[in-house]
Design an enzyme around this catalytic site. Structure first.
Site, PDB file in Angstrom:
ATOM      1  N   ASP A 418       0.846  -1.200   0.000  1.00 41.86           N
ATOM      2  CA  ASP A 418       0.000   0.000   0.000  1.00 41.86           C
ATOM      3  C   ASP A 418       0.879   1.246   0.000  1.00 41.86           C
ATOM      4  O   ASP A 418       1.909   1.281   0.684  1.00 41.86           O
ATOM      5  CB  ASP A 418      -0.908  -0.005   1.227  1.00 41.86           C
ATOM      6  CG  ASP A 418      -2.170   0.818   1.020  1.00 41.86           C
ATOM      7  OD1 ASP A 418      -2.096   1.836   0.313  1.00 41.86           O
ATOM      8  OD2 ASP A 418      -3.225   0.438   1.563  1.00 41.86           O
ATOM      9  N   HIS A 420      -0.515   4.602   0.236  1.00 41.30           N
ATOM     10  CA  HIS A 420      -1.250   5.785   0.667  1.00 41.30           C
ATOM     11  C   HIS A 420      -0.887   6.134   2.108  1.00 41.30           C
ATOM     12  O   HIS A 420      -0.906   5.273   2.985  1.00 41.30           O
ATOM     13  CB  HIS A 420      -2.752   5.555   0.546  1.00 41.30           C
ATOM     14  CG  HIS A 420      -3.189   5.266  -0.853  1.00 41.30           C
ATOM     15  ND1 HIS A 420      -3.151   3.992  -1.389  1.00 41.30           N
ATOM     16  CD2 HIS A 420      -3.634   6.085  -1.838  1.00 41.30           C
ATOM     17  CE1 HIS A 420      -3.564   4.049  -2.648  1.00 41.30           C
ATOM     18  NE2 HIS A 420      -3.858   5.296  -2.933  1.00 41.30           N
ATOM     19  N   SER A 471      -4.838  -4.445   1.998  1.00 39.14           N
ATOM     20  CA  SER A 471      -4.125  -4.050   3.210  1.00 39.14           C
ATOM     21  C   SER A 471      -4.777  -4.638   4.451  1.00 39.14           C
ATOM     22  O   SER A 471      -4.108  -4.858   5.469  1.00 39.14           O
ATOM     23  CB  SER A 471      -4.077  -2.527   3.328  1.00 39.14           C
ATOM     24  OG  SER A 471      -3.373  -1.966   2.250  1.00 39.14           O
TER      25      SER A 471
END
Length: 897
Positions: A418, A420, A471
């Site tokens: 991930d 972000h 995630s």
């Protein structure tokens, strides 16, 4: 100014600035450069350079000045507008200017032949062009004449010589109002109306104008003129004006104009009443003055150093922080004492105000920026002290213990796969503001590194973050590894796709230590405080465990009570859009269309600001949130900061936008899949897009169990249908921007830049979908929707994305990216968890059927998962991992049975 408006500085113009003219005539080019520099510092994103003066060798002056600008990085970072009524001067400037510039201006006043000859040369130089609403009969003053001339020029440029429409800037003539001549009263309104029609009829063009012209009747009254410019721009920008020649440092704020003055100016600008000019003249003398001047109250600078630091932290003022920190350092025994003393005292005030709802997240992040700059100043002194202590310890043979301070040490990481981290960064800032030491491992962090760092740094808490659904499974794995390795630290879970239910049902059972879902950043410090409290931690952790156990039981009962259909029955209840007599639209531009270095300015108007405020945890709908009695002041502040950064981001080209569109022959095959063919013969299948079907029981026959494949004509129907796909990014260049802010300890602007890049990426997706409907696919060429209607999805067709409710399987991105050649065409790559890098990226599919609609898949049974795994050629267990949030059963229980 709004984010869509580009300021063109007007002061480097010998015809418009007496000061600049005197400097050029005196050949004081050093001082003339200062004028240009001031324009850029005041917010000009383009500088207009004009050397049309009878006593001047205009060509030589233009060349000399432009060459000098090129050697000044703080000026050369903005584009130049070469402004002259003489073609020879324009061409002289074109020969020496660096990068893309704008020519101001061409017109039809000498006929089409001369116009096209000059335009073709402009195009060869790679410049954009301003086209005046001026033809053989003279300057246009009515809306109809303005539009007619601009339409004629547009057709000549685009159709005759292939001039890029996005490089055309129309100037429909801003004339003075309130002159006392009644024929002039409608001039501003005519400009607004012409602008609206030009933007509607002439795709991708821009509209500009010389704003100061509108107030020419009030020369000598700076306050009134600034008010007229602000009111004019307020309405012109909403009509579609993209840019304007203004004095960027002297634009009043529309809302801050005294109400009486604003109303009377608006009467004049909008021609709302026949006596508008007389009524404005009545009050004009009351508003005479030198114009806008910002008064800064520095009374707080007279207080003691603790009060000054607290004021600076609470108000996010960094201008004096080094001076004040140095004073505090000289009075302290150790530099660390400044951090633990006056700085943390100030941050405690920030924390108390935030906790009491008297400060909001954007303000807190600004406070953290000041704190980081203060710590950054102290860091060399602390390093020197540490080095001295280490030397002393080595000499005495005694070990040196690591110093710890504050409320505790928290490790934060975005999990493997991930990318972000906006939310995680905000949590880190909030924790630091509450005297926690934060170790941020960044993004795509594997479990082994998280656990190793937790031990090495001797942290008190681990916090995991993630945005994409894979995630969630990675967080479960980290919890299992923590249990296996006996690392019994509190575990915080956060991120957009996480939830309290998922944490209770999936993560908490894997780990015997405290596991807490943190809903938003504002709660992080409170949760950490409870978990680390000597008196409350056990009771708090036990309460969370009991709460999560009840939640698991309720979830289990709820799942058992919900009725779901076997896959065969769900397929029998499929959606049946009308295909009899329906002819799917054939794309105007089939195959791939690559959009490289896309114009950021065209995306700004498509921004949906709602999610921007959500990222800052400010509740409310845009634009109502700006007037909210609770958060309105903060919302306006962060919005103003966003607008200012957005102007720079676009004007200085901080980011590069890239995208690709694909439109392919396709038909649904089997029950739930879509075959994408090599060509229109439909003989060879290039790829298969797999879709999933709702399995919830329906109580009404008119409510089908949907799959995306339902909206594509079945192959056996013989109807030649089409499917589209896209991938866009506005993230190239963002890492450099973020690093620059972080190097200055500026979390606020770092987070702001990421949030704006995300908004631009979503705006790119919205804007591109509009172009697909109207141009590339072309099934809605006459669509006329405003931004609000686009955000509300009032158009025909949908663009679902892998990982979202209708198609939650992120692995489908691989097929989409292969079809689009997305890595090559956009520079977007996929992580092992199918997150897109750069993070400010969006991808998805296009469906054109009029009945196509968005939906949520909901929970699905093992029979569908097994069928789906077979169709994709993957093990069931692997598909269960990817689809974990959508499973209506526990794979472990199912496997055991």
């Amino acid at each position: 100014m709004t984010g869509t408006f580009i300021n063109i500085g007007e002061r480097t113009n010998v015809t418009g600035s007496a000061r600049f003219r005197k400097l050029i005539l005196a050949e004081d080019y050093a001082a003339a450069l200062d004028v240009a520099r001031e324009q850029v510092e005041n917010g000009a994103q383009i500088i207009d350079v004009n050397m049309d003066e009878g006593m001047l060798d205009s060509e030589a002056a233009m060349v000399r000045f432009l060459n000098l600008i090129a050697a000044e990085p703080d000026i050369a970072r903005v584009p130049v507008m070469i402004d002259s009524s003489k073609w020879s001067v324009i061409e002289a400037g074109l020969r020496c200017v660096q990068g893309k510039c704008i020519v101001n201006s061409l017109s039809l006043k000498e006929g089409e032949e001369s116009f096209l000859e000059h335009a073709a040369k402009v195009r060869r130089y790679g410049a954009a062009v301003v086209v005046m609403a001026f033809d053989e009969q003279g300057q246009a003053d009515t809306a109809d004449r303005k539009v007619a001339i601009c339409e004629r020029a547009y057709r000549l440029l685009v159709e005759r010589i292939g001039f890029p429409p996005e490089d055309i800037v129309f100037d429909p003539n801003i004339f003075a109002v309130a002159t006392g001549i009644s024929e002039h009263d409608e001039y501003a309104v005519a400009f607004f109306e012409a602008t609206r029609r030009i933007k509607e009829r002439l795709p991708y063009c821009h509209v500009s104008g010389g704003v100061s012209n509108v107030s020419f009747s009030f020369r000598g009254n700076a306050v009134l003129r600034e008010a007229m410019h602000a009111v004019f721009l307020y309405h012109a920008i909403r009509a579609g004006m993209d840019m304007g020649i203004v004095n960027a440092g002297q634009i009043a704020v529309y809302e801050e104009i005294p109400e009486e003055l604003r109303d009377r100016v608006e009467d004049v600008i909008l021609n709302r009443r026949p006596d508008a000019t007389e009524r404005l003249l009545e009050i004009a003398d009351r508003y005479r003055g030198a114009g806008k001047a910002r008064e800064v109250d520095l009374a707080w600078r007279d207080k003691d150093v603790q009060s000054r630091l607290t004021h600076a932290l609470v108000n996010g003022i960094a201008d004096f922080v080094e001076v004040d920190v140095e004073e505090a350092r000289r009075a302290a025994a150790r530099p660390l004492d400044v951090i633990e003393g006056p700085l943390m005292a100030g941050m405690n005030v920030v924390g108390d105000l935030f906790g009491a709802g008297k400060m909001f997240l954007p303000q807190v992040v600004k406070s953290a920026r000041v704190m980081k700059q203060a710590v950054g100043y102290l860091l060399p002194y602390m390093e020197a002290e540490k080095a001295a202590a280490q030397a002393a310890a080595a000499e005495s043979g005694q070990p040196l213990e690591a110093a710890r301070s504050g409320n505790g040490r928290v490790l934060l990481a975005t999990v493997k796969g991930d990318v972000h981290d906006i939310g995680k960064n905000i949590v880190g800032v909030v924790l630091q503001c509450n005297n926690y030491e934060v170790i941020d491992l960044g993004v795509m962090v594997p479990s082994a590194r998280i656990l190793a760092a937790a031990r090495e740094e001797q942290v008190d808490i681990i916090g995991l973050s993630g945005l994409i659904t894979p995630s969630l499974d990675e967080m479960v794995y980290v919890a299992k590894e923590m249990e296996r390795e006996g690392l019994h630290l509190p575990l915080l879970i956060g991120g957009a796709t996480t939830s309290k239910v998922h944490t209770a049902v999936k993560i908490a059972p894997q780990y015997s230590g405290p596991v807490v879902h943190v809903l938003d950043a504002s709660r992080a410090a409170g949760v950490a405080g409870h978990l680390l409290s000597a008196t409350e931690s056990a009771r708090f952790a036990d309460g969370i465990k009991a709460d999560y156990a009840r939640m698991r039981e309720a979830h289990s009962r709820g799942q058992a009570d919900k009725k779901r259909l076997p896959l065969a029955q769900a397929r029998a209840n499929r959606a049946r859009p009308v295909f009899d007599g329906y002819r799917p639209p054939e794309p105007a531009v089939p195959g791939l269309t690559v959009l490289d270095d896309y114009d950021l300015a065209t995306l700004v108007g498509r921004i949906d600001w709602g999610p921007f405020f959500q990222a800052w945890e400010l509740a409310g709908r845009f634009p109502d949130i700006l007037d909210d009695p609770v958060v309105g002041e903060t919302a306006r502040s962060v919005f103003a900061d966003a607008q200012a950064m957005l102007q720079r981001m676009v004007g200085e080209k901080w980011l590069t936008a890239r995208g690709v569109v694909g439109l392919w022959p396709a038909n649904s095959v089997g029950d739930d899949d879509i075959a994408v063919f090599d060509d229109e013969s439909r003989a060879e299948v290039r790829a298969v897009i797999h879709t999933l079907r709702q399995q919830m029981a329906r109580d009404r026959r008119d409510r089908p169990n949907l799959a995306l494949a339902d909206f594509i004509a079945p192959q056996e129907s013989g109807i030649p249908d089409w499917l589209g796909g896209f991938a866009v990014t506005t993230g190239h260049g963002l890492d450099d921007v973020v690093r620059a802010f972080e190097a200055r300890h500026d979390d606020y602007n770092s987070i702001l830049a990421k949030a704006l890049a995300d908004r631009l990426a979503e705006a790119f997706a919205e804007h591109l979908h509009e172009r697909v409907r109207k141009e590339f696919w072309g099934y809605a060429p006459d669509e006329t929707l405003g931004n609000a209607d686009l955000i509300a999805e009032k158009y025909r067709g949908i663009r679902p994305a892998p990982g979202y409710p209708a198609c939650p399987d992120h692995t489908e991105k691989r097929a989409l990216f292969d079809l689009l050649h997305a890595e090559v065409n956009t520079g977007i790559t996929l992580t092992e968890s199918f997150a897109m890098m750069p993070a400010a990226s969006v991808s998805g599919l296009y469906f054109s059927h009029p009945e196509a609609r968005y939906f949520g898949l909901g929970r699905i049974h093992r029979d569908q998962v097994a069928d789906y795994a077979r169709r994709k050629g993957l093990p069931v267990a692997e598909m269960e991992r990817w689809l974990a949030p959508n499973l209506a059963y526990d794979p472990a229980v199912s496997a055991a049975a």
